[in-house]
Design a protein around this motif. Structure first.
Motif, short mmCIF file in Angstrom:
data_model
loop_
_atom_site.label_atom_id
_atom_site.label_comp_id
_atom_site.label_asym_id
_atom_site.label_seq_id
_atom_site.Cartn_x
_atom_site.Cartn_y
_atom_site.Cartn_z
N ARG A 36 3.96 21.31 -6.36
CA ARG A 36 4.90 20.47 -5.64
C ARG A 36 4.14 19.37 -5.31
O ARG A 36 3.00 19.39 -4.54
N VAL A 37 4.81 18.17 -5.28
CA VAL A 37 4.18 16.94 -4.89
C VAL A 37 5.26 16.21 -4.02
O VAL A 37 6.16 15.56 -4.52
N ASN A 38 4.94 16.05 -2.67
CA ASN A 38 5.88 15.44 -1.82
C ASN A 38 5.18 14.25 -0.90
O ASN A 38 4.14 14.50 -0.63
N ALA A 39 5.87 13.15 -0.45
CA ALA A 39 5.56 12.26 0.37
C ALA A 39 6.24 12.34 1.85
O ALA A 39 7.45 12.89 1.91
N ILE A 40 5.49 12.24 2.81
CA ILE A 40 6.03 12.12 4.41
C ILE A 40 6.28 10.67 4.35
O ILE A 40 5.15 9.80 4.40
N CYS A 41 7.40 10.07 4.88
CA CYS A 41 7.74 8.86 4.96
C CYS A 41 8.38 8.52 6.47
O CYS A 41 9.49 8.57 6.63
N PRO A 42 7.48 8.61 7.34
CA PRO A 42 7.97 8.53 8.79
C PRO A 42 8.78 6.83 8.73
O PRO A 42 8.14 6.03 8.24
N GLY A 43 9.47 6.79 9.80
CA GLY A 43 10.09 5.52 9.99
C GLY A 43 9.16 4.38 11.16
O GLY A 43 7.97 4.98 10.94
N TYR A 44 9.93 4.14 11.98
CA TYR A 44 9.40 3.50 12.86
C TYR A 44 8.48 4.13 13.84
O TYR A 44 8.92 5.22 14.22
N ILE A 45 7.11 3.83 14.13
CA ILE A 45 6.38 4.66 15.10
C ILE A 45 5.80 3.67 15.74
O ILE A 45 5.25 2.62 15.85
N ASP A 46 5.85 4.03 17.32
CA ASP A 46 5.57 3.14 18.45
C ASP A 46 3.98 2.78 18.38
O ASP A 46 3.02 3.74 18.80
N THR A 47 3.48 1.79 17.64
CA THR A 47 1.87 1.46 17.46
C THR A 47 1.73 -0.01 17.54
O THR A 47 2.91 -0.74 17.74
N PRO A 48 0.62 -0.62 17.72
CA PRO A 48 0.28 -2.00 17.99
C PRO A 48 0.99 -2.71 16.56
O PRO A 48 1.49 -3.94 17.03
N MET A 49 0.94 -2.11 15.79
CA MET A 49 1.33 -2.89 14.33
C MET A 49 3.07 -3.21 14.54
O MET A 49 3.63 -4.09 14.24
N THR A 50 3.76 -2.00 15.06
CA THR A 50 5.33 -2.41 15.39
C THR A 50 5.56 -3.37 16.57
O THR A 50 6.44 -4.10 16.25
N ASP A 51 4.46 -3.33 17.40
CA ASP A 51 4.67 -4.30 18.51
C ASP A 51 4.49 -5.78 17.90
O ASP A 51 5.45 -6.61 18.28
N ALA A 100 1.04 -1.13 0.08
CA ALA A 100 -0.05 -0.07 -0.06
C ALA A 100 0.98 1.15 0.09
O ALA A 100 0.73 2.25 -0.67
N LYS A 101 1.82 1.39 0.84
CA LYS A 101 2.70 2.53 1.22
C LYS A 101 3.48 2.59 -0.24
O LYS A 101 4.06 3.78 -0.74
N GLY A 102 3.93 1.41 -0.96
CA GLY A 102 4.79 1.70 -1.92
C GLY A 102 4.03 2.12 -3.29
O GLY A 102 4.44 2.79 -4.15
N GLY A 103 2.68 1.90 -3.22
CA GLY A 103 1.74 2.33 -4.14
C GLY A 103 1.61 3.98 -3.95
O GLY A 103 1.41 4.59 -4.92
N VAL A 104 1.46 4.37 -2.85
CA VAL A 104 1.42 5.63 -2.42
C VAL A 104 2.82 6.54 -3.08
O VAL A 104 2.70 7.59 -3.48
N SER A 105 4.04 5.95 -2.61
CA SER A 105 5.16 6.46 -3.16
C SER A 105 5.30 6.73 -4.59
O SER A 105 5.57 7.61 -5.01
#
Length: 98
Positions: A55-70, A34-39
């Motif tokens: 201008r068209v830009n993407a915000i690409c955060p790294g690891y965020i403390d969420t249940p998914m990263t848990d 999904a995120k690859g499609g957005v990129s």
């Protein structure tokens, strides 16, 4: 309401993507896809609209403390080490907070 040409409007489009749109990790294939499609969409839109001053830009955060990263950390042989490595891979030396 009449529409003006895009060249008179300018502006900026920002899309919410993720570092997982640029690299893949195990156990989150759907999120990576999904995120690859957005990129890819963001890059294509930048080409489509750049000449119009948009201008068209993407915000690409790294690891965020969420249940998914848990889930990711818990699936690693050493979850505590995985958390430490993830934090150290960021410029700030830590993962993000939601």
């Amino acid at each position: 309401m009449s529409q003006r040409p895009r060249t008179q409007l300018g502006g900026s489009i920002i899309t919410p993507a993720s570092v997982n749109g640029l690299i893949a990790e195990p156990a989150i294939a759907a999120s990576c896809a999904a995120k690859g499609g957005v990129s890819a969409m963001t890059r294509a839109m930048a080409l489509d609209y750049g000449a119009d001053g948009i201008r068209v830009n993407a915000i690409c955060p790294g690891y965020i403390d969420t249940p998914m990263t848990d889930i990711y950390y818990d699936a690693q042989p050493d979850p505590a080490a995985a958390r430490q490595i993830a934090g150290a891979s960021h410029a700030l030396g830590r993962t993000g907070k939601p």
